[in-house]
Design an enzyme around this catalytic site. Sequence first.
Site, PDB file in Angstrom:
ATOM      1  N   ASP A 158      12.655  35.261  67.942  1.00  0.00           N
ATOM      2  CA  ASP A 158      12.276  35.883  66.669  1.00  0.00           C
ATOM      3  C   ASP A 158      13.520  36.421  65.986  1.00  0.00           C
ATOM      4  O   ASP A 158      14.013  37.492  66.316  1.00  0.00           O
ATOM      5  CB  ASP A 158      11.265  37.012  66.932  1.00  0.00           C
ATOM      6  CG  ASP A 158      10.704  37.585  65.636  1.00  0.00           C
ATOM      7  OD1 ASP A 158      11.158  37.166  64.544  1.00  0.00           O
ATOM      8  OD2 ASP A 158       9.813  38.448  65.716  1.00  0.00           O
ATOM      9  N   ASN A 175      -1.504  12.324  61.515  1.00  0.00           N
ATOM     10  CA  ASN A 175      -2.822  11.837  61.919  1.00  0.00           C
ATOM     11  C   ASN A 175      -3.952  12.699  61.380  1.00  0.00           C
ATOM     12  O   ASN A 175      -5.057  12.217  61.151  1.00  0.00           O
ATOM     13  CB  ASN A 175      -2.913  11.784  63.452  1.00  0.00           C
ATOM     14  CG  ASN A 175      -4.293  11.380  63.936  1.00  0.00           C
ATOM     15  OD1 ASN A 175      -4.748  10.268  63.681  1.00  0.00           O
ATOM     16  ND2 ASN A 175      -4.996  12.299  64.603  1.00  0.00           N
ATOM     17  N   ASN A 217     -12.143  11.057  65.374  1.00  0.00           N
ATOM     18  CA  ASN A 217     -11.302  12.252  65.388  1.00  0.00           C
ATOM     19  C   ASN A 217     -10.731  12.521  66.770  1.00  0.00           C
ATOM     20  O   ASN A 217     -11.404  12.353  67.793  1.00  0.00           O
ATOM     21  CB  ASN A 217     -12.107  13.480  64.945  1.00  0.00           C
ATOM     22  CG  ASN A 217     -12.586  13.361  63.509  1.00  0.00           C
ATOM     23  OD1 ASN A 217     -12.292  12.381  62.831  1.00  0.00           O
ATOM     24  ND2 ASN A 217     -13.323  14.368  63.054  1.00  0.00           N
ATOM     25  N   GLU A 234       4.788   9.895  70.032  1.00  0.00           N
ATOM     26  CA  GLU A 234       4.136  10.416  71.239  1.00  0.00           C
ATOM     27  C   GLU A 234       2.927   9.548  71.559  1.00  0.00           C
ATOM     28  O   GLU A 234       1.961   9.527  70.795  1.00  0.00           O
ATOM     29  CB  GLU A 234       3.695  11.866  71.026  1.00  0.00           C
ATOM     30  CG  GLU A 234       2.920  12.426  72.199  1.00  0.00           C
ATOM     31  CD  GLU A 234       1.523  12.922  71.841  1.00  0.00           C
ATOM     32  OE1 GLU A 234       0.842  13.451  72.724  1.00  0.00           O
ATOM     33  OE2 GLU A 234       1.111  12.779  70.667  1.00  0.00           O
ATOM     34  N   ASP A 283       3.731  12.650  66.032  1.00  0.00           N
ATOM     35  CA  ASP A 283       2.622  13.065  66.885  1.00  0.00           C
ATOM     36  C   ASP A 283       1.559  11.970  66.946  1.00  0.00           C
ATOM     37  O   ASP A 283       1.262  11.313  65.940  1.00  0.00           O
ATOM     38  CB  ASP A 283       2.009  14.334  66.267  1.00  0.00           C
ATOM     39  CG  ASP A 283       0.996  15.005  67.173  1.00  0.00           C
ATOM     40  OD1 ASP A 283       1.374  15.380  68.294  1.00  0.00           O
ATOM     41  OD2 ASP A 283      -0.168  15.158  66.750  1.00  0.00           O
ATOM     42  N   TYR A 290       0.564  22.186  64.836  1.00  0.00           N
ATOM     43  CA  TYR A 290      -0.167  20.919  64.735  1.00  0.00           C
ATOM     44  C   TYR A 290      -1.419  21.004  63.866  1.00  0.00           C
ATOM     45  O   TYR A 290      -2.191  20.055  63.833  1.00  0.00           O
ATOM     46  CB  TYR A 290      -0.531  20.401  66.133  1.00  0.00           C
ATOM     47  CG  TYR A 290       0.674  19.950  66.926  1.00  0.00           C
ATOM     48  CD1 TYR A 290       1.473  18.899  66.478  1.00  0.00           C
ATOM     49  CD2 TYR A 290       1.020  20.584  68.123  1.00  0.00           C
ATOM     50  CE1 TYR A 290       2.585  18.489  67.200  1.00  0.00           C
ATOM     51  CE2 TYR A 290       2.126  20.170  68.851  1.00  0.00           C
ATOM     52  CZ  TYR A 290       2.901  19.128  68.391  1.00  0.00           C
ATOM     53  OH  TYR A 290       3.996  18.715  69.113  1.00  0.00           O
ATOM     54  N   ARG A 305       9.919  13.193  65.379  1.00  0.00           N
ATOM     55  CA  ARG A 305       9.030  12.957  66.516  1.00  0.00           C
ATOM     56  C   ARG A 305       7.640  12.846  65.905  1.00  0.00           C
ATOM     57  O   ARG A 305       7.166  13.782  65.251  1.00  0.00           O
ATOM     58  CB  ARG A 305       9.116  14.118  67.511  1.00  0.00           C
ATOM     59  CG  ARG A 305       8.207  13.983  68.750  1.00  0.00           C
ATOM     60  CD  ARG A 305       6.859  14.624  68.529  1.00  0.00           C
ATOM     61  NE  ARG A 305       6.095  14.771  69.772  1.00  0.00           N
ATOM     62  CZ  ARG A 305       4.812  15.138  69.821  1.00  0.00           C
ATOM     63  NH1 ARG A 305       4.157  15.410  68.701  1.00  0.00           N
ATOM     64  NH2 ARG A 305       4.186  15.266  70.959  1.00  0.00           N
ATOM     65  N   ASN A 348       8.830  37.871  58.798  1.00  0.00           N
ATOM     66  CA  ASN A 348       7.928  36.745  58.513  1.00  0.00           C
ATOM     67  C   ASN A 348       6.793  36.632  59.525  1.00  0.00           C
ATOM     68  O   ASN A 348       6.009  35.671  59.488  1.00  0.00           O
ATOM     69  CB  ASN A 348       8.709  35.423  58.416  1.00  0.00           C
ATOM     70  CG  ASN A 348       9.460  35.092  59.698  1.00  0.00           C
ATOM     71  OD1 ASN A 348       9.135  35.609  60.760  1.00  0.00           O
ATOM     72  ND2 ASN A 348      10.455  34.223  59.601  1.00  0.00           N
ATOM     73  N   ASN A 349       6.689  37.567  60.450  1.00  0.00           N
ATOM     74  CA  ASN A 349       5.632  37.456  61.459  1.00  0.00           C
ATOM     75  C   ASN A 349       4.255  37.643  60.830  1.00  0.00           C
ATOM     76  O   ASN A 349       4.077  38.531  59.998  1.00  0.00           O
ATOM     77  CB  ASN A 349       5.844  38.490  62.571  1.00  0.00           C
ATOM     78  CG  ASN A 349       7.136  38.222  63.342  1.00  0.00           C
ATOM     79  OD1 ASN A 349       7.713  37.143  63.210  1.00  0.00           O
ATOM     80  ND2 ASN A 349       7.575  39.193  64.112  1.00  0.00           N
ATOM     81  N   HIS A 404       5.276  20.312  76.259  1.00  0.00           N
ATOM     82  CA  HIS A 404       4.251  21.295  75.913  1.00  0.00           C
ATOM     83  C   HIS A 404       2.833  20.792  76.177  1.00  0.00           C
ATOM     84  O   HIS A 404       1.877  21.529  75.922  1.00  0.00           O
ATOM     85  CB  HIS A 404       4.404  21.664  74.438  1.00  0.00           C
ATOM     86  CG  HIS A 404       4.254  20.489  73.513  1.00  0.00           C
ATOM     87  ND1 HIS A 404       4.993  19.337  73.646  1.00  0.00           N
ATOM     88  CD2 HIS A 404       3.441  20.277  72.455  1.00  0.00           C
ATOM     89  CE1 HIS A 404       4.643  18.472  72.702  1.00  0.00           C
ATOM     90  NE2 HIS A 404       3.691  19.024  71.967  1.00  0.00           N
ATOM     91  N   ASP A 405       2.695  19.548  76.605  1.00  0.00           N
ATOM     92  CA  ASP A 405       1.360  19.010  76.884  1.00  0.00           C
ATOM     93  C   ASP A 405       1.122  18.746  78.367  1.00  0.00           C
ATOM     94  O   ASP A 405       0.119  18.129  78.730  1.00  0.00           O
ATOM     95  CB  ASP A 405       1.143  17.710  76.090  1.00  0.00           C
ATOM     96  CG  ASP A 405       1.088  17.956  74.583  1.00  0.00           C
ATOM     97  OD1 ASP A 405       0.587  19.027  74.177  1.00  0.00           O
ATOM     98  OD2 ASP A 405       1.553  17.089  73.834  1.00  0.00           O
TER      99      ASP A 405
HETATM  100  C1  NOJ Z   1      -0.052  15.858  70.722  1.00  0.00           C
HETATM  101  C2  NOJ Z   1       0.715  17.108  70.708  1.00  0.00           C
HETATM  102  O1  NOJ Z   1       1.871  17.030  71.450  1.00  0.00           O
HETATM  103  C3  NOJ Z   1      -0.258  18.158  71.131  1.00  0.00           C
HETATM  104  O2  NOJ Z   1       0.374  19.308  71.526  1.00  0.00           O
HETATM  105  C4  NOJ Z   1      -1.165  18.341  69.963  1.00  0.00           C
HETATM  106  O3  NOJ Z   1      -2.117  19.310  70.212  1.00  0.00           O
HETATM  107  C5  NOJ Z   1      -1.873  17.031  69.656  1.00  0.00           C
HETATM  108  N1  NOJ Z   1      -0.993  15.911  69.658  1.00  0.00           N
HETATM  109  C6  NOJ Z   1      -2.561  17.090  68.321  1.00  0.00           C
HETATM  110  O4  NOJ Z   1      -1.609  17.258  67.298  1.00  0.00           O
HETATM  111 CA    CA Z   2       9.621  35.924  62.986  1.00  0.00          CA
HETATM  112 CA    CA Z   3      -6.639   8.866  63.556  1.00  0.00          CA
END
Ligand code: NOJ
Ligand code: CA
Ligand code: CA
Length: 718
Positions: free
Chosen positions: A55, A167, A221, A285, A257, A128, A255, A60-61, A355-356
Amino acid sequence: MKLLARWTAWLITVSTLLLVWSSPPVQAAPDTAVTNTANFSTDVIYQIVTDRFHDGNPSNNPAGASFDGTCSNLKLYCGGDWQGIIDKINDGYFTGMGVTALWISQPVENIFTAINYSGINNTSYHGYWARDFKKPNPAFGSLSEFQQLIATAHAKHIKVIIDFAPNHTSPAMETDPNFAENGKLYDNGTLVAGYSNDPTAMYHHNGGTDFSTVENGIYRNLFDLADFNHNHPAIDQYFKDAIQMWLNMGVDGIRVDAVKHMPFGWQKNWMSSIYATSPVFTFGEWFLGVNEVSADNHAFANESGMSLLDFRFAQTVRQVFRDNTQSMHSLHSMIAGTAADYRYVNDQVTFIDNHDMDRFHMDNSNKRKLDQALAFTLTSRGVPALYYGTEQYMTGGNDPDNRARIPSFSTNTTAYQIMGKLAPLRKVNPAFGYGTTQERWLNDDVFIFERKFGKSVALVAVNRNLSSGVPINGLLTSLPNGQYVDSLGGLLNGAGLTVANREASPFTLAAGAVAVWHYTTPEVEPRIGHVGPTMVAAGNTLTIDGRAFGTQKGTVYLGGTAITGANILAWEDSHIQVKVPPLNSAGAGAGRYEVKIQTANSALSNVYPAIEVLTGPQVHVRFVIQGAQTTFGENVYLSGSIPELGAWNLNKAIGPMYNQVVYQYPNWYMDVSVPANTTIEYKFVKKQGSSAVWEGGSNRTYTTPSSGTGTVVVNWQQ
Ligand code: NOJ
Ligand code: CA
Ligand code: CA
Ligand code: NOJ
C-alpha cells in the site's frame, strides 16, 4: 545512458558468476533492451496481485465494508496499489531478484459493490470483475499513477504486463437485475449494456458452463460471470479499443484471462489488431489440472498468435518436487513432451504456483523443495514467472488463502538469493533463454539436463533426494574442457565441475543439491534464438533476436521472401526488426513460413520454426451451416481458399464445428478470424478420420466485412 545501464547490470551479474575459465571471457549481454516487447525469453516475470503487495497510497483505499486494512479478511480490499509497486521498484526489491518484468492485476475499473455469497462479502480486489475496461481501478491508482508505474519500471529496465479479462464483466443473475451490478459494462463512464436488459445480445444468455466441452465453456458463463458475445460488433470493437488504450500507455505485455472460454477465432482477430500496432508478448491462461495434457491447449499455443501459461510444466514440477507423486522421469518426459507439442516452447510461461492454486510452499521445515523447484524453473526452457511472496515462503491453500498480503520484503531468504543468482543469467547466457534441452543423467531422484544455444551451454544438476547424495559417473556434456564453479555459489549444496573431453569428472551430487554450470562465448555463425510475434500481417513489425547477425544490414527470409532495404527497421548484432512486406502484390502469399537470416557477409543462420503470415488485417466472422446431417463420429468443418481457412487443405479445415449451444445439430457454427474486406471461396465438408464428404455445387463465395463482425448462415447443399 542505456548502454551504461546495460554494462552496469552486466558487471553486477558477472561478479556473481565466478566462472573459472581461461579463454575467452564470458560474453557481455548484448541483449534485448526493455523496449523489446516482442521477446521475453531472456526475462523473468514477477506476478503481483496488486491489492496484496504494497500500500503506497492509503488515500485511495476503498471506504467502508469493502476494505480491511489488516488484510485478515482476504475477500476484501487490503490497500495495495500501483504506488506501492513503484516504491518497491525504486527500492530495488525486483532488481535484486533479477526480475525484469512485472505482471500486475487487471488494471481496469471493477465493480464497487461487495457481493454477498452465503452471508460472506466478496470484493473485486483481484481485478477480475470489470465494469469499465477504459478506466483505471481507483483502488489501484489513477491513470497518471499507472503511467508513472510504467515509466518507473522502464527506467529500471523492467517491463510491465497487465492482466486482461475480456471474457466477462462481473457476476450477474439472469433473473435478478438487482444482484450485484448486473454485470454492467461502461465505456469510459457511459453505460453500454447490462446483463438482464440486453436487447442486442451483447452477452451470452446460455446459463453457466458445466465444463463438459470446449464449446460449453466458451458460450456459457464461467461461474456466474456475465459472459460476452464477441460476435457483437460493438463488443469486438470495444475490446480492440480498450486494449489499445492501455498499450498506448506503454504496456509491454498482456496476460489474457480465460482463453479457453472465449471463441478462438475472435481471439485471433483481436491479437491481429494488437500486433498491427504493438508487438507485445501475450500469454493466455488455459488452466490444466494435475496430469492433464490437452491437444486443444497445444493447438491454441501453436496457432493463436499468443503463448500460454505452461500449466503442464507447473503441475509436473509440483508433483515431482513438492508432492513426491512423480519421479524425475516424469519431469524429463514433461520437458520432452512439451518440446514436441509446443511449436515455440521457449515462449510458454513457466511457474510453480499462482493465485489459482494452493501455494507451493507448505512446511517451513522443508524449504529445500521450493528452492529446488525454483532453481529448476529459472534454468529451464520457457519464460519463468515467480508468484509474489513465493520468495518469502508464503503458504496458503486455495483462493483466497493463496493471496494473502506479502508479509515481508526480506532480501535475505534463500529463495530471494536463488532468484538473484539465476535470473540474471538469462541475460548473460543465451542457452537459458533460447537453448534446447537435453537429458544428460536421469534416475528417480536425479535429473541432469543441458541447455544449448550455439556454443553456449548450461548444465543443471538436481538431486531431489534430501537425505542421500548420488555418485555421478560418465556424465557427458557439451561444456568445453575446463573447470566450472556452481553459479549458485554452493547455496543449494552444489560444487564445482571439471570437464575434459566432453565428460565430467566423477563427483557426488549432494543430498538436495542443485548445481548450475555454464559457458558462453561469442558466436561466429549467425544464430536465431527468438522470433516474435509468431502471427503477423503485412506492415507489422517482426523482431528477431539471437547472436552474430553482424552490424551491417543483411537479409531476413520469411520463407522464400527476402526482406531487405527500407523494410529492415533495425539491424544489430543480436537484434533485428523488420517490417513485414506484402508477400506478393495480391496478398495471396499468406501462410506459414520459416524464418532465417543472412548476414551482410552472406552467412546463413539456423531456421526458426514457421510463423503465420496472415492474408491481412483480420475480422471476426461466424459461419453457420444448417441442416448438415452426419453419421456417428462424423463432424462438419469449414474449408476455403485462404490460408486462414486452410487453403483447401482438408487437414487444415476449421473445426470440428460446434452444434450444441448457440446453434444445435443439425446446425453447426464456428467463429473464425478471416481477412477484412476480402472475397473468399469456401465450402463445408463432413469429415471422419481420413474420409471426407464435401458439399455439392460450386464453391460458395463471401466478401468479408471491412470492419465490424460478420455472420454467414447457409444451408448444406447436396
Ligand atoms: C482465471 C483467473 O486467473 C482467476 O483468478 C479468475 O477468477 C478467473 N479466471 C475469472 O476471471
Ligand atoms: Ca492504497
Ligand atoms: Ca465466454
Ligand atoms: C476444394 C473446392 O474446390 C471444392 O469445391 C471441392 O469440392 C474440394 N476442393 C474437393 O476437391
